[in-house]
Design a protein around this motif. Structure first.
Motif, PDB file in Angstrom:
ATOM      1  N   GLY A 102      24.342  35.012  49.396  1.00  0.00           N
ATOM      2  CA  GLY A 102      24.328  34.999  47.644  1.00  0.00           C
ATOM      3  C   GLY A 102      23.460  35.685  47.165  1.00  0.00           C
ATOM      4  O   GLY A 102      21.966  35.658  47.678  1.00  0.00           O
ATOM      5  N   THR A 103      23.637  36.583  46.214  1.00  0.00           N
ATOM      6  CA  THR A 103      22.566  37.263  45.646  1.00  0.00           C
ATOM      7  C   THR A 103      23.088  37.244  43.992  1.00  0.00           C
ATOM      8  O   THR A 103      23.704  36.551  43.698  1.00  0.00           O
ATOM      9  N   ALA A 104      22.364  38.236  43.433  1.00  0.00           N
ATOM     10  CA  ALA A 104      22.754  38.456  41.953  1.00  0.00           C
ATOM     11  C   ALA A 104      23.419  39.666  41.765  1.00  0.00           C
ATOM     12  O   ALA A 104      23.202  40.394  42.427  1.00  0.00           O
ATOM     13  N   THR A 105      24.285  39.660  40.645  1.00  0.00           N
ATOM     14  CA  THR A 105      25.140  40.966  40.343  1.00  0.00           C
ATOM     15  C   THR A 105      24.196  42.187  40.171  1.00  0.00           C
ATOM     16  O   THR A 105      24.531  43.067  40.500  1.00  0.00           O
ATOM     17  N   ARG A 106      23.054  41.664  39.814  1.00  0.00           N
ATOM     18  CA  ARG A 106      22.359  43.096  39.180  1.00  0.00           C
ATOM     19  C   ARG A 106      21.630  43.884  40.483  1.00  0.00           C
ATOM     20  O   ARG A 106      21.043  44.881  40.399  1.00  0.00           O
ATOM     21  N   PHE A 107      21.626  43.325  41.753  1.00  0.00           N
ATOM     22  CA  PHE A 107      21.236  43.836  43.098  1.00  0.00           C
ATOM     23  C   PHE A 107      22.121  44.299  43.708  1.00  0.00           C
ATOM     24  O   PHE A 107      22.050  45.081  44.704  1.00  0.00           O
ATOM     25  N   LYS A 131      29.827  27.823  49.298  1.00  0.00           N
ATOM     26  CA  LYS A 131      28.932  26.933  48.155  1.00  0.00           C
ATOM     27  C   LYS A 131      27.322  27.200  48.227  1.00  0.00           C
ATOM     28  O   LYS A 131      26.852  27.189  47.242  1.00  0.00           O
ATOM     29  N   THR A 132      26.997  27.035  49.546  1.00  0.00           N
ATOM     30  CA  THR A 132      25.548  27.210  49.614  1.00  0.00           C
ATOM     31  C   THR A 132      24.966  28.632  48.982  1.00  0.00           C
ATOM     32  O   THR A 132      24.045  28.673  48.618  1.00  0.00           O
ATOM     33  N   ALA A 133      25.666  29.586  49.670  1.00  0.00           N
ATOM     34  CA  ALA A 133      25.338  31.046  49.324  1.00  0.00           C
ATOM     35  C   ALA A 133      25.345  31.310  47.952  1.00  0.00           C
ATOM     36  O   ALA A 133      24.310  31.747  47.197  1.00  0.00           O
ATOM     37  N   VAL A 134      26.249  30.784  47.157  1.00  0.00           N
ATOM     38  CA  VAL A 134      26.481  30.713  45.770  1.00  0.00           C
ATOM     39  C   VAL A 134      25.028  29.909  45.127  1.00  0.00           C
ATOM     40  O   VAL A 134      24.546  30.704  44.061  1.00  0.00           O
ATOM     41  N   GLU A 135      24.713  28.722  45.580  1.00  0.00           N
ATOM     42  CA  GLU A 135      23.681  28.263  44.914  1.00  0.00           C
ATOM     43  C   GLU A 135      22.511  29.040  45.372  1.00  0.00           C
ATOM     44  O   GLU A 135      21.410  29.089  44.402  1.00  0.00           O
ATOM     45  N   VAL A 136      22.272  29.665  46.444  1.00  0.00           N
ATOM     46  CA  VAL A 136      21.212  30.532  46.842  1.00  0.00           C
ATOM     47  C   VAL A 136      21.017  31.982  45.789  1.00  0.00           C
ATOM     48  O   VAL A 136      20.137  31.985  45.089  1.00  0.00           O
ATOM     49  N   ARG A 139      19.707  31.318  42.080  1.00  0.00           N
ATOM     50  CA  ARG A 139      18.392  31.302  41.767  1.00  0.00           C
ATOM     51  C   ARG A 139      17.753  32.660  41.409  1.00  0.00           C
ATOM     52  O   ARG A 139      16.823  32.762  40.556  1.00  0.00           O
ATOM     53  N   HIS A 140      18.678  33.740  41.343  1.00  0.00           N
ATOM     54  CA  HIS A 140      18.090  35.148  40.874  1.00  0.00           C
ATOM     55  C   HIS A 140      19.025  35.420  39.767  1.00  0.00           C
ATOM     56  O   HIS A 140      18.766  36.792  38.977  1.00  0.00           O
ATOM     57  N   GLY A 141      19.889  34.805  39.219  1.00  0.00           N
ATOM     58  CA  GLY A 141      20.714  35.278  38.029  1.00  0.00           C
ATOM     59  C   GLY A 141      22.132  35.025  38.108  1.00  0.00           C
ATOM     60  O   GLY A 141      22.406  33.789  38.842  1.00  0.00           O
ATOM     61  N   LYS A 142      22.970  35.626  37.696  1.00  0.00           N
ATOM     62  CA  LYS A 142      24.317  35.674  37.822  1.00  0.00           C
ATOM     63  C   LYS A 142      24.768  35.916  39.265  1.00  0.00           C
ATOM     64  O   LYS A 142      24.682  36.756  39.907  1.00  0.00           O
ATOM     65  N   ALA A 143      25.312  34.818  39.753  1.00  0.00           N
ATOM     66  CA  ALA A 143      25.652  34.661  41.407  1.00  0.00           C
ATOM     67  C   ALA A 143      26.533  35.745  41.828  1.00  0.00           C
ATOM     68  O   ALA A 143      27.722  35.823  41.124  1.00  0.00           O
TER      69      ALA A 143
END
Ligand code: HQG
Length: 181
Positions: A102-107, A131-136, A139-143
């Motif tokens: 799970g990361t943020a779209t801006r990355f 589900k866990t990855a989306v939660e992670v 934390r950084h923005g839009k998942a």
């Protein structure tokens, strides 16, 4: 559910046990262990009021099982997530065919060109479920959920480790192993 106070203490413990033991004026041994007495004394000195009972409760109730005591309960460490270089004795394990990051779209652009890098941590963190990855990622923005072809990575010689709290860890994920949607 944890009280706000325990959540706050948990955050401080994460800081001390993963990134900056000097925040509580203590040191970790090469395997990441902190002496419980020193830790409690250090936390109290740093203005984080905590006793052994609260520490036990926080370890027990932590949703992700982030921390672990040794058998004698006189030492404690974080199971994963370190930026400090410590050897927590991770088990190399055979990953499931698919893992998730799970990361943020801006990355995304940067990940597309450099792959998923561990950056400040000791490993890239992957989850066995979406589900866990989306939660992670949140934390950084839009998942943004990335599916990782762990089976091919493993076949190609990448090593995977499973932390005691079931987080999958590896060194890096080259972009070619991110499964196209
Ligand atoms: C991203 C939490 C640009 C990466 C979670 C992530 C996890 C890149 C961020 C654990 C990149 C690093 C770890 C590249 C990676 N260009 N960005 N080439 N490669 N990134 O916090 O995975 O709650 O260090 O995608 O649950 O978010 O602390 O890693 O978005 O298990 O127990 O750079 O931390 O656990 O962020 O989280 P982090 P993470 P705890």
């Amino acid at each position: 559910k944890q009280s706000n106070r325990d959540v706050e203490l948990g955050r401080f413990l994460s800081l001390v046990l993963r990134h900056d033991p000097s925040a509580a004026g203590i040191r970790l041994d090469p395997h990441g262990w902190a002496d419980v007495e020193d830790l409690l004394a250090g936390c109290n000195k740093a203005g984080k009021k905590i006793d052994f009972e609260s520490l036990e409760r926080i370890v027990r109730e932590n949703g992700k099982q982030r921390y672990a005591f040794n058998e004698e309960r006189n030492k404690i460490r974080a199971n994963q997530g370190h930026s400090l270089s410590v050897d927590v004795g991770l088990r190399e394990s055979l990953p499931p065919d698919l893992l998730y990051h799970g990361t943020a779209t801006r990355f995304l652009d940067s990940i597309r060109s450099e792959g998923i890098q561990k950056l400040s941590r000791q490993h890239v963190h992957l989850s066995a479920d979406e589900k866990t990855a989306v939660e992670v990622g949140k934390r950084h923005g839009k998942a943004l959920l990335l599916r990782i072809d762990a089976k091919s990575m493993h076949r190609d010689g990448h090593r995977f480790y499973l932390s005691d709290n079931h987080v999958w860890l590896c060194d890096s994920v080259p972009w070619e192993y991110v499964v196209a949607d």
